[in-house]
Write a protein that holds these residues in place. Structure first.
Motif, PDB file in Angstrom:
ATOM      1  N   TRP A  76     -16.890  16.415  -4.034  1.00 18.02           N
ATOM      2  CA  TRP A  76     -17.775  15.840  -5.034  1.00 18.02           C
ATOM      3  C   TRP A  76     -18.123  16.828  -6.160  1.00 18.02           C
ATOM      4  O   TRP A  76     -18.831  16.478  -7.106  1.00 18.02           O
ATOM      5  CB  TRP A  76     -19.066  15.347  -4.368  1.00 18.02           C
ATOM      6  CG  TRP A  76     -19.964  16.447  -3.855  1.00 18.02           C
ATOM      7  CD1 TRP A  76     -21.035  16.984  -4.511  1.00 18.02           C
ATOM      8  CD2 TRP A  76     -19.868  17.136  -2.608  1.00 18.02           C
ATOM      9  NE1 TRP A  76     -21.616  17.960  -3.738  1.00 18.02           N
ATOM     10  CE2 TRP A  76     -20.921  18.080  -2.566  1.00 18.02           C
ATOM     11  CE3 TRP A  76     -19.001  17.050  -1.526  1.00 18.02           C
ATOM     12  CZ2 TRP A  76     -21.122  18.926  -1.474  1.00 18.02           C
ATOM     13  CZ3 TRP A  76     -19.199  17.897  -0.444  1.00 18.02           C
ATOM     14  CH2 TRP A  76     -20.236  18.815  -0.421  1.00 18.02           C
ATOM     15  N   HIS A  77     -17.621  18.060  -6.054  1.00 15.46           N
ATOM     16  CA  HIS A  77     -17.894  19.042  -7.101  1.00 15.46           C
ATOM     17  C   HIS A  77     -17.057  18.766  -8.356  1.00 15.46           C
ATOM     18  O   HIS A  77     -17.301  19.344  -9.412  1.00 15.46           O
ATOM     19  CB  HIS A  77     -17.620  20.459  -6.589  1.00 15.46           C
ATOM     20  CG  HIS A  77     -18.496  20.835  -5.427  1.00 15.46           C
ATOM     21  ND1 HIS A  77     -18.063  20.735  -4.127  1.00 15.46           N
ATOM     22  CD2 HIS A  77     -19.767  21.278  -5.371  1.00 15.46           C
ATOM     23  CE1 HIS A  77     -19.035  21.116  -3.318  1.00 15.46           C
ATOM     24  NE2 HIS A  77     -20.085  21.450  -4.047  1.00 15.46           N
TER      25      HIS A  77
ATOM     26  N   ASP B   9     -26.707   8.841   8.871  1.00 18.21           N
ATOM     27  CA  ASP B   9     -27.306   9.239   7.609  1.00 18.21           C
ATOM     28  C   ASP B   9     -26.898  10.678   7.293  1.00 18.21           C
ATOM     29  O   ASP B   9     -26.936  11.558   8.158  1.00 18.21           O
ATOM     30  CB  ASP B   9     -28.832   9.127   7.729  1.00 18.21           C
ATOM     31  CG  ASP B   9     -29.541   9.356   6.411  1.00 18.21           C
ATOM     32  OD1 ASP B   9     -29.973   8.362   5.806  1.00 18.21           O
ATOM     33  OD2 ASP B   9     -29.673  10.522   5.993  1.00 18.21           O
ATOM     34  N   SER B  10     -26.511  10.941   6.063  1.00 18.17           N
ATOM     35  CA  SER B  10     -26.012  12.275   5.714  1.00 18.17           C
ATOM     36  C   SER B  10     -27.082  13.350   5.863  1.00 18.17           C
ATOM     37  O   SER B  10     -26.769  14.507   6.174  1.00 18.17           O
ATOM     38  CB  SER B  10     -25.461  12.284   4.288  1.00 18.17           C
ATOM     39  OG  SER B  10     -26.442  11.895   3.347  1.00 18.17           O
ATOM     40  N   MET B  11     -28.345  13.001   5.668  1.00 21.18           N
ATOM     41  CA  MET B  11     -29.409  13.998   5.821  1.00 21.18           C
ATOM     42  C   MET B  11     -29.616  14.342   7.293  1.00 21.18           C
ATOM     43  O   MET B  11     -29.859  15.507   7.645  1.00 21.18           O
ATOM     44  CB  MET B  11     -30.710  13.492   5.191  1.00 21.18           C
ATOM     45  CG  MET B  11     -30.597  13.188   3.703  1.00 21.18           C
ATOM     46  SD  MET B  11     -30.047  14.608   2.720  1.00 21.18           S
ATOM     47  CE  MET B  11     -31.547  15.592   2.709  1.00 21.18           C
TER      48      MET B  11
ATOM     49  N   ARG C 138     -19.505  17.100   3.133  1.00 23.98           N
ATOM     50  CA  ARG C 138     -20.064  15.932   2.445  1.00 23.98           C
ATOM     51  C   ARG C 138     -21.359  16.375   1.769  1.00 23.98           C
ATOM     52  O   ARG C 138     -22.020  17.315   2.224  1.00 23.98           O
ATOM     53  CB  ARG C 138     -20.302  14.784   3.422  1.00 23.98           C
ATOM     54  CG  ARG C 138     -21.572  14.911   4.210  1.00 23.98           C
ATOM     55  CD  ARG C 138     -21.740  13.797   5.205  1.00 23.98           C
ATOM     56  NE  ARG C 138     -21.348  14.245   6.528  1.00 23.98           N
ATOM     57  CZ  ARG C 138     -20.896  13.436   7.475  1.00 23.98           C
ATOM     58  NH1 ARG C 138     -20.786  12.157   7.249  1.00 23.98           N
ATOM     59  NH2 ARG C 138     -20.564  13.910   8.650  1.00 23.98           N
ATOM     60  N   PRO C 139     -21.785  15.722   0.724  1.00 23.49           N
ATOM     61  CA  PRO C 139     -23.032  16.114   0.060  1.00 23.49           C
ATOM     62  C   PRO C 139     -24.260  15.533   0.760  1.00 23.49           C
ATOM     63  O   PRO C 139     -24.150  14.577   1.541  1.00 23.49           O
ATOM     64  CB  PRO C 139     -22.879  15.506  -1.337  1.00 23.49           C
ATOM     65  CG  PRO C 139     -22.058  14.270  -1.097  1.00 23.49           C
ATOM     66  CD  PRO C 139     -21.104  14.620   0.022  1.00 23.49           C
ATOM     67  N   ASP C 140     -25.415  16.118   0.502  1.00 19.68           N
ATOM     68  CA  ASP C 140     -26.655  15.437   0.855  1.00 19.68           C
ATOM     69  C   ASP C 140     -26.693  14.109   0.104  1.00 19.68           C
ATOM     70  O   ASP C 140     -26.219  13.997  -1.027  1.00 19.68           O
ATOM     71  CB  ASP C 140     -27.867  16.274   0.420  1.00 19.68           C
ATOM     72  CG  ASP C 140     -28.089  17.490   1.306  1.00 19.68           C
ATOM     73  OD1 ASP C 140     -27.367  17.643   2.308  1.00 19.68           O
ATOM     74  OD2 ASP C 140     -28.988  18.299   0.983  1.00 19.68           O
ATOM     75  N   ARG C 141     -27.265  13.087   0.753  1.00 19.32           N
ATOM     76  CA  ARG C 141     -27.384  11.756   0.145  1.00 19.32           C
ATOM     77  C   ARG C 141     -26.016  11.303  -0.390  1.00 19.32           C
ATOM     78  O   ARG C 141     -25.834  10.977  -1.565  1.00 19.32           O
ATOM     79  CB  ARG C 141     -28.437  11.768  -0.962  1.00 19.32           C
ATOM     80  CG  ARG C 141     -29.739  12.414  -0.516  1.00 19.32           C
ATOM     81  CD  ARG C 141     -30.874  12.209  -1.481  1.00 19.32           C
ATOM     82  NE  ARG C 141     -31.987  13.072  -1.119  1.00 19.32           N
ATOM     83  CZ  ARG C 141     -32.807  12.882  -0.083  1.00 19.32           C
ATOM     84  NH1 ARG C 141     -32.631  11.820   0.682  1.00 19.32           N
ATOM     85  NH2 ARG C 141     -33.788  13.723   0.185  1.00 19.32           N
ATOM     86  N   ALA C 142     -25.063  11.290   0.533  1.00 21.65           N
ATOM     87  CA  ALA C 142     -23.663  11.076   0.168  1.00 21.65           C
ATOM     88  C   ALA C 142     -23.430   9.767  -0.580  1.00 21.65           C
ATOM     89  O   ALA C 142     -22.644   9.717  -1.535  1.00 21.65           O
ATOM     90  CB  ALA C 142     -22.797  11.124   1.431  1.00 21.65           C
TER      91      ALA C 142
ATOM     92  N   LEU D 204     -24.898   2.832   7.676  1.00 24.42           N
ATOM     93  CA  LEU D 204     -26.258   3.098   8.148  1.00 24.42           C
ATOM     94  C   LEU D 204     -27.151   3.662   7.049  1.00 24.42           C
ATOM     95  O   LEU D 204     -28.302   3.243   6.890  1.00 24.42           O
ATOM     96  CB  LEU D 204     -26.205   4.064   9.339  1.00 24.42           C
ATOM     97  CG  LEU D 204     -27.476   4.140  10.178  1.00 24.42           C
ATOM     98  CD1 LEU D 204     -27.714   2.828  10.913  1.00 24.42           C
ATOM     99  CD2 LEU D 204     -27.384   5.274  11.185  1.00 24.42           C
ATOM    100  N   GLU D 205     -26.652   4.629   6.280  1.00 22.46           N
ATOM    101  CA  GLU D 205     -27.491   5.264   5.264  1.00 22.46           C
ATOM    102  C   GLU D 205     -27.986   4.249   4.238  1.00 22.46           C
ATOM    103  O   GLU D 205     -29.167   4.226   3.891  1.00 22.46           O
ATOM    104  CB  GLU D 205     -26.715   6.385   4.571  1.00 22.46           C
ATOM    105  CG  GLU D 205     -27.513   7.129   3.520  1.00 22.46           C
ATOM    106  CD  GLU D 205     -26.861   8.427   3.089  1.00 22.46           C
ATOM    107  OE1 GLU D 205     -26.676   8.632   1.880  1.00 22.46           O
ATOM    108  OE2 GLU D 205     -26.533   9.252   3.971  1.00 22.46           O
TER     109      GLU D 205
END
Length: 638
Positions: free
Chosen positions: A60-61, A84-86, A111-115, A137-138
């Motif tokens: 994602w960068h 959930d990514s967090m 993966r990023p936070d809050r993907a 789920l997120e």
């Protein structure tokens, strides 16, 4: 070419595609197994004739990974993955985790936070005219304004933060099929405001007249009482029979949740689980040692969905729903037989289960017409008088599967609701569970012993666990086996005071239970318990609820559950002094800890020293056929 879906441009061209119909973006590594939501949705789309590419854990960068398939013909489906990514990234203490079970080699940082938000925003920047549908789920648990534990603040609906066009909540097969068909027929995603199990946003002037409106984003941010009201409405309308449309204003936008999509029928579930899953991680991860998350489920079978247990700290009721749906025996037998031909299969099926393993039917017949009761639970604090407890069908399936050639043992490792089991007047399942389906230890979840805390958890009182434990050890003794119970326990749940934690420590000491692991309450989005944690109110009574929020206060409660561990001695003594329970500090057998200035400190605490009795390791209650106490635990020799 392997039988996985295309994961890059090269795979796509090898299939002769110039362009995919859909790109599915996931925060997890690509594992094609029906325990993974991404695998189910992509196989469902493929089975309906669509060209689906899988973009797992894109970088994602930059945008290179997102551009490799080009512009999909119909749209994007986006999920953070199985969890959930967090939660995947941080412990309850908000410290970074060291292992990601859903990434190759367990590597963190893929993966990023809050993907969901990150992926969706990138796609919208690249291809603003392509429909973006978020789910999993997120997205499902964050569909309304929600308290976010990591920000310690209320965040708006993830639909708005992600800039997606549509949100699928719950189990998404039928929503996905309908969205795909309508997009394929040329319909604009902007007009898809009538699909069950979805959430959309419109200008407030276009708000539909139907349904119920809960307090706005602005109100729930400014008032915890309003937040509690909203949470109750959101929970109460999650029934596919009686649930209403829910609306929540966010500034100039109205977020609208349609009624839930009805659960899949048995025929539909059988079809979903018949699709050609590879039941493995993609070969591209082999060099990293594979994906750890598949190990527990590779040889497991899901036979049901939904959970009418609906514990307040669990998100299953808000995501999957409380209504039970099941696969047919034939479907389960076909999958079990298929497992026997897999190259790594050693004869052991690890689980035939689901959210709750021993649910095979609705909790009562009334819900078939009226839905599940609003604001009530089927099992807590006591089983409903209308509850129908029957294990005949589940037992028949287990008996048949364990008779298949090549199968040595069938275990049950997903949750057993022991309070439901106790309501079945026929003990055949209980006895065969003990005899055939326990892998040395059975995991169950009493969670606490305090009635006040268990009420806030939505769990049965501890007497049910005590009765279950007696019978478990009785049946184990009758077949002359040494087996264990592993009781899951939770510290610092809303409603749990320091005195409640002390009571739990005394219960554990009395019953010779030494948990090696304790789950500190984790306030995840979309649960009643998280609402209580954030607001200090029970949304069903509006009574005040105490929650330990200070990290040190939480540490005191957690330490009490492992009072016997030398590293906790100082915290346990501090907790007991704070609660004025000086009677539990000393050398008497009833005490939890010796005074820390004692000469005996360096040697531990007598018979409760740091050298754990091996019979009590791993949170286990041991069984011996002779000299049982009333809880089935072997008496100590004097």
């Amino acid at each position: 070419m392997n039988n996985f879906l295309p994961v890059n441009q090269k795979d796509m061209y090898e299939r002769g595609w110039e362009q995919p119909d859909f790109v599915y973006i996931s925060g997890d590594a690509y594992v094609d197994h029906p325990s993974f939501g991404a695998s189910i949705i992509t196989r469902v789309l493929e089975a309906k004739g669509y060209k689906v590419a899988v973009l797992s854990q894109p970088d994602w960068h930059g945008t290179k990974d997102f551009e490799q398939f080009g512009k999909p013909r119909l749209g994007y489906f986006i999920s953070s993955g199985n969890i959930d990514s967090m939660v995947a990234h941080y412990t309850v203490a908000k410290k970074p985790r060291s292992v990601d079970a859903y990434t190759a080699g367990g590597q963190m940082g893929k993966r990023p936070d809050r993907a969901v938000i990150v992926y969706s925003n990138i796609v919208k920047q690249l291809y603003p005219d392509v429909p973006v549908i978020i789910g999993g789920l997120e997205a499902s648990l964050r569909r309304f304004a929600h308290y976010d534990y990591w920000d310690d603040a209320v965040r708006p609906s993830i639909l708005l933060d992600s800039k997606a066009d549509l949100l699928i909540f719950g189990m998404g097969e039928n929503q996905t099929i309908e969205i795909a068909e309508r997009l394929n027929n040329g319909e604009s995603v902007d007009t898809m405001h009538d699909i069950l199990g979805t959430v959309y946003a419109v200008d407030t002037k276009d708000t539909p007249y139907v349904g119920v409106e809960c307090p706005s984003f602005e109100n729930v941010c400014s008032s915890k009482k309003e937040y509690s009201k909203a949470a109750r409405i959101e929970q109460d309308e999650q029934d596919h029979i009686r649930g209403k449309v829910i609306k929540q204003k966010h500034g100039k936008k109205m977020v609208v949740q349609n009624q839930p999509m009805p659960p899949l029928t048995t025929k539909e579930l059988d079809w979903v689980y018949s699709l050609p899953y590879m039941r493995a991680y993609h070969p591209m991860y082999e060099a990293q040692g594979g994906v750890p998350g598949i190990q527990e489920v590779e040889f497991s079978i899901t036979h049901n969905r939904g959970c009418f247990g609906a514990c307040n700290f669990c998100s299953i009721a808000f995501h999957q729903g409380r209504y039970i749906t099941t696969r047919s025996k034939k479907s389960i037998m076909i999958e079990a037989e298929k497992l026997t031909h897999m190259p790594n299969f050693k004869g052991y099926i690890h689980d035939i289960g689901g959210p709750t393993a021993n649910f095979r039917q609705p909790s009562c017949m009334l819900q078939e017409e009226h839905g599940l009761c609003k604001g009530k639970k089927c099992l807590a604090p006591k089983p409903c008088k209308n509850l129908v407890a029957n294990h005949e069908e589940y037992l028949d399936i287990l008996r048949s599967v364990r008779q298949l050639p090549g199968i040595k043992k069938v275990f049950i490792r997903s949750g057993i609701r022991y309070d439901y089991l106790l309501q079945d007047k026929d003990d055949s399942f209980f006895r065969e569970l003990v005899k055939y389906h326990v892998s040395g230890q059975l995991k169950v979840a009493p969670e606490h012993c305090s009635a006040a805390v268990l009420d806030k958890m939505g769990k049965p009182h501890i007497e049910a666990y005590i009765e279950f434990s007696k019978r478990y050890f009785q049946y184990t003794g009758e077949i002359d086996k040494e087996q264990y119970l592993v009781p899951y326990l939770m510290s610092s749940h809303p409603g749990s005071t320091l005195n409640d934690a002390i009571d739990l420590a005394l219960f554990l000491k009395k019953n010779h239970i030494r948990p090696e692991q304790v789950q500190d309450f984790y306030p995840t989005p979309g649960t009643i318990s998280t609402t209580m944690f954030y607001t200090g109110l029970d949304p069903y009574t509006m009574e005040e609820v105490y929650s330990a929020k200070n990290p040190h206060d939480k540490a005191l409660q957690r330490a009490l559950l492992q009072y016997y561990n030398p590293k906790n001695f100082a915290l346990v003594e501090e907790a007991l002094k704070k609660a004025k329970r000086f009677d539990l500090i000393g050398t008497d057998p009833k005490c939890l800890v010796r005074p820390q200035n004692s000469a005996h400190q360096k040697q531990g605490t007598g018979r409760n020293n740091g050298k754990n009795n091996n019979r009590n390791n791993k949170n286990r209650q041991n069984f011996a056929p002779k000299k049982q106490n009333k809880y089935g635990r072997k008496k100590k020799s004097r």
